[in-house]
Scaffold this motif. Structure first.
Motif, PDB file in Angstrom:
ATOM      1  N   TRP A 108       0.827  -1.203   0.000  1.00  0.00           N
ATOM      2  CA  TRP A 108       0.000   0.000   0.000  1.00  0.00           C
ATOM      3  C   TRP A 108       0.870   1.264   0.000  1.00  0.00           C
ATOM      4  O   TRP A 108       0.605   2.213  -0.729  1.00  0.00           O
ATOM      5  CB  TRP A 108      -0.919  -0.033   1.211  1.00  0.00           C
ATOM      6  CG  TRP A 108      -1.738   1.197   1.446  1.00  0.00           C
ATOM      7  CD1 TRP A 108      -1.721   1.987   2.559  1.00  0.00           C
ATOM      8  CD2 TRP A 108      -2.723   1.774   0.569  1.00  0.00           C
ATOM      9  NE1 TRP A 108      -2.621   3.020   2.430  1.00  0.00           N
ATOM     10  CE2 TRP A 108      -3.245   2.906   1.227  1.00  0.00           C
ATOM     11  CE3 TRP A 108      -3.196   1.433  -0.691  1.00  0.00           C
ATOM     12  CZ2 TRP A 108      -4.221   3.717   0.648  1.00  0.00           C
ATOM     13  CZ3 TRP A 108      -4.180   2.232  -1.262  1.00  0.00           C
ATOM     14  CH2 TRP A 108      -4.671   3.355  -0.596  1.00  0.00           C
ATOM     15  N   GLN A 109       1.905   1.275   0.810  1.00  0.00           N
ATOM     16  CA  GLN A 109       2.789   2.446   0.870  1.00  0.00           C
ATOM     17  C   GLN A 109       3.434   2.711  -0.484  1.00  0.00           C
ATOM     18  O   GLN A 109       3.508   3.871  -0.936  1.00  0.00           O
ATOM     19  CB  GLN A 109       3.864   2.227   1.947  1.00  0.00           C
ATOM     20  CG  GLN A 109       4.761   3.447   2.187  1.00  0.00           C
ATOM     21  CD  GLN A 109       5.946   3.507   1.233  1.00  0.00           C
ATOM     22  OE1 GLN A 109       6.448   2.461   0.794  1.00  0.00           O
ATOM     23  NE2 GLN A 109       6.377   4.706   0.889  1.00  0.00           N
ATOM     24  N   LYS A 110       3.881   1.672  -1.149  1.00  0.00           N
ATOM     25  CA  LYS A 110       4.509   1.857  -2.462  1.00  0.00           C
ATOM     26  C   LYS A 110       3.502   2.382  -3.483  1.00  0.00           C
ATOM     27  O   LYS A 110       3.819   3.264  -4.294  1.00  0.00           O
ATOM     28  CB  LYS A 110       5.118   0.536  -2.939  1.00  0.00           C
ATOM     29  CG  LYS A 110       6.339   0.108  -2.134  1.00  0.00           C
ATOM     30  CD  LYS A 110       6.873  -1.241  -2.603  1.00  0.00           C
ATOM     31  CE  LYS A 110       8.069  -1.664  -1.767  1.00  0.00           C
ATOM     32  NZ  LYS A 110       8.579  -3.008  -2.163  1.00  0.00           N
ATOM     33  N   ALA A 111       2.285   1.851  -3.437  1.00  0.00           N
ATOM     34  CA  ALA A 111       1.251   2.313  -4.373  1.00  0.00           C
ATOM     35  C   ALA A 111       0.879   3.767  -4.092  1.00  0.00           C
ATOM     36  O   ALA A 111       0.707   4.565  -5.021  1.00  0.00           O
ATOM     37  CB  ALA A 111       0.015   1.413  -4.268  1.00  0.00           C
ATOM     38  N   CYS A 112       0.746   4.112  -2.805  1.00  0.00           N
ATOM     39  CA  CYS A 112       0.425   5.498  -2.439  1.00  0.00           C
ATOM     40  C   CYS A 112       1.509   6.448  -2.902  1.00  0.00           C
ATOM     41  O   CYS A 112       1.223   7.502  -3.498  1.00  0.00           O
ATOM     42  CB  CYS A 112       0.260   5.624  -0.924  1.00  0.00           C
ATOM     43  SG  CYS A 112      -1.292   5.002  -0.279  1.00  0.00           S
ATOM     44  N   ARG A 113       2.755   6.100  -2.642  1.00  0.00           N
ATOM     45  CA  ARG A 113       3.846   7.013  -3.000  1.00  0.00           C
ATOM     46  C   ARG A 113       3.921   7.228  -4.500  1.00  0.00           C
ATOM     47  O   ARG A 113       4.115   8.360  -4.962  1.00  0.00           O
ATOM     48  CB  ARG A 113       5.185   6.499  -2.455  1.00  0.00           C
ATOM     49  CG  ARG A 113       6.335   7.440  -2.789  1.00  0.00           C
ATOM     50  CD  ARG A 113       7.508   7.313  -1.844  1.00  0.00           C
ATOM     51  NE  ARG A 113       7.163   7.674  -0.477  1.00  0.00           N
ATOM     52  CZ  ARG A 113       8.075   7.850   0.492  1.00  0.00           C
ATOM     53  NH1 ARG A 113       9.368   7.716   0.219  1.00  0.00           N
ATOM     54  NH2 ARG A 113       7.694   8.163   1.713  1.00  0.00           N
ATOM     55  N   ALA A 114       3.749   6.174  -5.262  1.00  0.00           N
ATOM     56  CA  ALA A 114       3.816   6.308  -6.717  1.00  0.00           C
ATOM     57  C   ALA A 114       2.703   7.211  -7.226  1.00  0.00           C
ATOM     58  O   ALA A 114       2.942   8.133  -8.022  1.00  0.00           O
ATOM     59  CB  ALA A 114       3.739   4.927  -7.368  1.00  0.00           C
ATOM     60  N   PHE A 115       1.469   6.969  -6.782  1.00  0.00           N
ATOM     61  CA  PHE A 115       0.333   7.746  -7.287  1.00  0.00           C
ATOM     62  C   PHE A 115       0.396   9.194  -6.816  1.00  0.00           C
ATOM     63  O   PHE A 115       0.226  10.138  -7.609  1.00  0.00           O
ATOM     64  CB  PHE A 115      -0.979   7.111  -6.830  1.00  0.00           C
ATOM     65  CG  PHE A 115      -2.204   7.762  -7.413  1.00  0.00           C
ATOM     66  CD1 PHE A 115      -2.779   7.275  -8.572  1.00  0.00           C
ATOM     67  CD2 PHE A 115      -2.766   8.883  -6.816  1.00  0.00           C
ATOM     68  CE1 PHE A 115      -3.908   7.891  -9.123  1.00  0.00           C
ATOM     69  CE2 PHE A 115      -3.887   9.503  -7.351  1.00  0.00           C
ATOM     70  CZ  PHE A 115      -4.449   9.010  -8.514  1.00  0.00           C
ATOM     71  N   ILE A 116       0.635   9.391  -5.533  1.00  0.00           N
ATOM     72  CA  ILE A 116       0.609  10.740  -4.969  1.00  0.00           C
ATOM     73  C   ILE A 116       1.780  11.579  -5.482  1.00  0.00           C
ATOM     74  O   ILE A 116       1.630  12.778  -5.737  1.00  0.00           O
ATOM     75  CB  ILE A 116       0.596  10.667  -3.425  1.00  0.00           C
ATOM     76  CG1 ILE A 116      -0.719  10.025  -2.949  1.00  0.00           C
ATOM     77  CG2 ILE A 116       0.760  12.039  -2.802  1.00  0.00           C
ATOM     78  CD1 ILE A 116      -0.705   9.595  -1.493  1.00  0.00           C
ATOM     79  N   SER A 117       2.932  10.961  -5.666  1.00  0.00           N
ATOM     80  CA  SER A 117       4.072  11.691  -6.222  1.00  0.00           C
ATOM     81  C   SER A 117       3.765  12.211  -7.611  1.00  0.00           C
ATOM     82  O   SER A 117       4.089  13.350  -7.952  1.00  0.00           O
ATOM     83  CB  SER A 117       5.309  10.784  -6.260  1.00  0.00           C
ATOM     84  OG  SER A 117       5.719  10.428  -4.964  1.00  0.00           O
ATOM     85  N   GLU A 118       3.113  11.374  -8.412  1.00  0.00           N
ATOM     86  CA  GLU A 118       2.811  11.745  -9.797  1.00  0.00           C
ATOM     87  C   GLU A 118       1.693  12.771  -9.886  1.00  0.00           C
ATOM     88  O   GLU A 118       1.784  13.739 -10.653  1.00  0.00           O
ATOM     89  CB  GLU A 118       2.430  10.487 -10.583  1.00  0.00           C
ATOM     90  CG  GLU A 118       1.945  10.749 -12.007  1.00  0.00           C
ATOM     91  CD  GLU A 118       3.017  11.356 -12.899  1.00  0.00           C
ATOM     92  OE1 GLU A 118       2.646  11.997 -13.907  1.00  0.00           O
ATOM     93  OE2 GLU A 118       4.224  11.190 -12.602  1.00  0.00           O
ATOM     94  N   HIS A 119       0.644  12.611  -9.115  1.00  0.00           N
ATOM     95  CA  HIS A 119      -0.556  13.418  -9.308  1.00  0.00           C
ATOM     96  C   HIS A 119      -0.703  14.591  -8.339  1.00  0.00           C
ATOM     97  O   HIS A 119      -1.599  15.424  -8.520  1.00  0.00           O
ATOM     98  CB  HIS A 119      -1.798  12.528  -9.216  1.00  0.00           C
ATOM     99  CG  HIS A 119      -1.870  11.493 -10.289  1.00  0.00           C
ATOM    100  ND1 HIS A 119      -2.205  11.785 -11.591  1.00  0.00           N
ATOM    101  CD2 HIS A 119      -1.626  10.150 -10.252  1.00  0.00           C
ATOM    102  CE1 HIS A 119      -2.183  10.685 -12.319  1.00  0.00           C
ATOM    103  NE2 HIS A 119      -1.838   9.672 -11.531  1.00  0.00           N
ATOM    104  N   LEU A 120       0.164  14.656  -7.322  1.00  0.00           N
ATOM    105  CA  LEU A 120       0.023  15.748  -6.353  1.00  0.00           C
ATOM    106  C   LEU A 120       1.342  16.413  -6.007  1.00  0.00           C
ATOM    107  O   LEU A 120       1.487  17.630  -6.178  1.00  0.00           O
ATOM    108  CB  LEU A 120      -0.636  15.218  -5.068  1.00  0.00           C
ATOM    109  CG  LEU A 120      -0.833  16.235  -3.941  1.00  0.00           C
ATOM    110  CD1 LEU A 120      -1.838  17.303  -4.350  1.00  0.00           C
ATOM    111  CD2 LEU A 120      -1.275  15.554  -2.657  1.00  0.00           C
ATOM    112  N   LEU A 121       2.310  15.648  -5.549  1.00  0.00           N
ATOM    113  CA  LEU A 121       3.497  16.243  -4.940  1.00  0.00           C
ATOM    114  C   LEU A 121       4.330  17.074  -5.899  1.00  0.00           C
ATOM    115  O   LEU A 121       4.868  18.119  -5.524  1.00  0.00           O
ATOM    116  CB  LEU A 121       4.372  15.156  -4.310  1.00  0.00           C
ATOM    117  CG  LEU A 121       3.746  14.371  -3.160  1.00  0.00           C
ATOM    118  CD1 LEU A 121       4.797  13.501  -2.494  1.00  0.00           C
ATOM    119  CD2 LEU A 121       3.096  15.284  -2.137  1.00  0.00           C
TER     120      LEU A 121
END
Length: 442
Positions: free
Chosen positions: A31-44
């Protein structure tokens, strides 16, 4: 090695630096890896720019909704029956909706705060995180069927509207009224709500209103239509931090709300609000602790490079002392948060409300104090750069402006400290009385 390969000290929680932890299983790690990938791309990658522009583009909310990355801000356990009825069986990372727990929730909150700014992430999550749960927990089936399908899928947006110009942490003093019409089919709502995150974009609000007499027993909750609805006027407020989160002033002038929009029972609003606050305060504590990491690790990296008086700032004992003091507070707070969310996975909702209700207020209050220490450390170590809104010290300057947004919303710090002790005293007296009662039976 470069800093991109080796994390700056304090930049990540210990478990993400490869240290052992009893709390995280394989599902949490995926879950952490999936969150980081998505949030880095679409928000951070755009968070700072959007905060400067004071708004997050509307399409970003759609991306998060489509990617099933709004649902994780709901309290655990998730509303499994509703999600599956909408065809949502699994979240990114292969996490089944029925296995999602408060550790998954904390991971999500931690990752969403990695920019250090609460505005961009708050613009997406605040309504779902705090406006939808009262409908899930206390709404009848008909109310849920009218609103949950569109809210859970992100087709419509909502917010939580509690605070008023004269009633912030003093929830029992809410003045917005909801009086039944002569025909009995509507509540006529009049009043104002202030500092409402996401309000300006919201189709609906889970709103605290006064349906009865003075005090907490006169409060109820309604689903109140907002955007474009007759009698509702909304405007953005300029605030110190969380600028892009859409903080809103709402005026309600004879707003007709169907009586079917009552959440739960009339007069039970105070209970519903207090229960909802527990999730909000824990969510704030998780995010604020990550924000403290961002501030402190930025300062750490800066003083490793910045030179003064013929040596790097890191070679100055006073600088190391500041970092050590703030770092000790930060890691202590994170250890508390981790143990807290673990306890949430082992207790029933009723048990957690009693045993952890006061401590939730306390960890929320402490997270603000820790963030203040870390942000202050950062701005002082950045020096003039930390006092400047652009350039290498921009993150420190912005982080310092974020601090009041943790210490005030969700229950102001002093109120939280008092609430925590009062709740602990109440529990102590109840348990002592129970023991005495048991002893008298022997």
């Amino acid at each position: 090695m470069t800093s991109a390969q080796t994390p700056i000290p304090f930049a990540e929680p210990p478990w993400l630096n490869g240290l052992p932890s009893p709390y995280y299983n394989e599902s949490h790690r995926r879950w952490q890896k999936a969150c980081r990938a998505f949030i880095s791309e679409h928000l951070l990658k755009n968070a700072m720019e959007w905060e400067r522009e004071e708004t997050v583009p509307e399409h970003v909310f759609g991306q998060f909704a489509e990617g099933l990355m709004l649902i994780p801000c709901l309290p655990a356990p998730l509303p499994v029956e509703w999600l599956k009825s909408l065809g949502i069986h699994e979240l990114p990372g292969g996490v089944k909706v029925e296995e999602f727990d408060y550790i998954h929730s904390a991971i999500y909150g931690d990752e969403m705060a990695r920019s250090g700014l609460s505005g961009p992430s708050g613009s997406l999550t605040t309504g779902m995180a705090f406006g939808v749960p009262p409908i899930i927990k206390f709404g009848n089936r008909a109310l849920q069927e009218r609103y949950l399908p569109e809210l859970l899928t992100g087709k419509k947006r909502t917010c939580i509207a509690i605070t008023e110009p004269s009633a912030g942490s003093d929830v029992a003093n809410i003045q917005t009224t909801a009086v039944k019409s002569a025909c009995g089919k509507f509540f006529i709502v009049n009043g104002t709500k202030k500092w409402i995150s996401n309000g300006i974009w919201s189709d609906y609000s889970s709103m605290a209103v006064r349906t009865g007499g003075p005090g907490p027993s006169g409060l109820s909750m309604l689903v109140v239509p907002l955007k474009g609805y007759p009698g509702v006027t909304m405007r953005r407020l300029k605030v110190q931090g969380q600028i892009s989160a859409g903080t809103t002033f709402i005026e309600l002038d004879d707003v007709k709300v169907p009586v079917e929009n009552l959440i739960g029972e009339e007069g039970m609003g105070m209970k519903y609000i207090m229960t909802n606050f527990n999730h909000e305060r824990l969510f704030i504590a998780v995010g604020a602790t990550r924000q403290a990491r961002v501030a402190l690790s930025a300062a750490f990296e800066y003083v490793m490079k910045r030179e003064a008086f013929g040596k790097t700032l890191m070679e100055q004992p006073v600088v190391r002392h500041r970092l050590a003091k703030a770092g000790a507070l930060l890691e202590s707070q994170w250890a508390w948060v981790e143990s807290f969310v673990y306890q949430m996975t082992k207790l029933t909702k009723a048990e957690a409300d009693v045993e952890l209700g006061g401590l939730t207020a306390l960890t929320k209050a402490n997270s603000g104090m820790v963030l203040n220490e870390c942000a202050q450390c950062a701005i002082l170590l950045f020096g003039g750069n930390g006092y400047t809104r652009t350039g290498m010290g921009e993150i420190a300057e912005r982080m310092y402006r974020e601090v009041p947004g943790v210490r005030i919303p969700g229950g102001s710090e002093d109120v939280m400290l008092d609430l925590a002790i009062r709740q602990l005293v109440k529990n102590y007296k109840a348990k002592t009385k129970a023991l005495e009662s048991e002893g008298s039976k022997l």
